[in-house]
Design a protein around this motif. Structure first.
Motif, PDB file in Angstrom:
ATOM      1  N   UNK A 162       0.835  -1.209   0.000  1.00  0.00           N
ATOM      2  CA  UNK A 162       0.000   0.000   0.000  1.00  0.00           C
ATOM      3  C   UNK A 162       0.869   1.258   0.000  1.00  0.00           C
ATOM      4  N   UNK A 163       1.926   1.270   0.735  1.00  0.00           N
ATOM      5  CA  UNK A 163       2.831   2.433   0.792  1.00  0.00           C
ATOM      6  C   UNK A 163       3.498   2.637  -0.555  1.00  0.00           C
ATOM      7  N   UNK A 167       2.962   5.883  -2.937  1.00  0.00           N
ATOM      8  CA  UNK A 167       4.098   6.683  -3.351  1.00  0.00           C
ATOM      9  C   UNK A 167       4.130   6.840  -4.860  1.00  0.00           C
ATOM     10  N   UNK A 168       3.727   5.813  -5.600  1.00  0.00           N
ATOM     11  CA  UNK A 168       3.701   5.894  -7.054  1.00  0.00           C
ATOM     12  C   UNK A 168       2.548   6.762  -7.536  1.00  0.00           C
TER      13      UNK A 168
END
Length: 169
Positions: A162-163, A167-168
């Motif tokens: 999920x992080x 971030x993308x």
């Protein structure tokens, strides 16, 4: 004696005959002729006056007709304009109602999609956890009994994924 010098007897008879004819004409015929001419004159003038009155009445009626026709045209134009305005207003109201219904449908669909996504994500996480546990058991060759630890490991993995996707994005 000739015609220029008549005899006195012939002259008196001629004068009496002339007076009788003149009196008859003056007393009876001239008043009748005068009355007939006056009646004709009155008839002609009366007919002329009546025709002028009829003509004036016809002009007045024509003017009234033209005024009524003009008023009817203005009324028809006003009615057409009112109908056009009412139609435009109705179209705007229908468009606004359609827009409102579309917005409600889109919002409802988005909420439903979000709920379905959350539900699918939860189901997929459970399936991935189950598949990962099955795969780990096959690799290790023994059953994994510490389900709490496997769940924590999977949750950490999902948090990392999920992080990365946040971030993308």
């Amino acid at each position: 004696m000739g015609p220029l010098e008549p005899k006195a007897n012939d002259l008196i008879v001629a004068v009496i005959c002339f007076a009788a004819v003149f009196f008859t004409f003056a007393k009876f015929l001239v008043p009748r002729i005068t009355r007939t001419l006056e009646a004709r004159q009155d008839a002609i003038e009366g007919t002329l006056a009546r025709s002028e009155a009829v003509h004036a009445e016809a002009r007045r009626i024509h003017a009234e007709y033209q005024a009524e026709l003009s008023e009817a045209r203005h009324e028809a134009a006003r009615i057409r304009q009112a109908a056009t305005d009412d139609g435009s207003l109705l179209i705007q109201e229908i468009r606004a109602e359609g827009q409102r219904q579309r917005d409600e449908l889109v919002a409802s669909a988005r909420a439903q999609l979000e709920a379905d996504r959350i539900l699918a994500e939860a189901v997929l996480r459970e399936d991935v956890l189950r598949l990962a546990t099955d795969l780990a058991e096959r690799i290790l060759g023994e059953p994994i009994t510490d389900e709490r630890r496997a769940r924590e490991t999977a949750e950490a993995f999902f948090a990392e994924v999920d992080a990365d996707s946040s971030a993308k994005a």
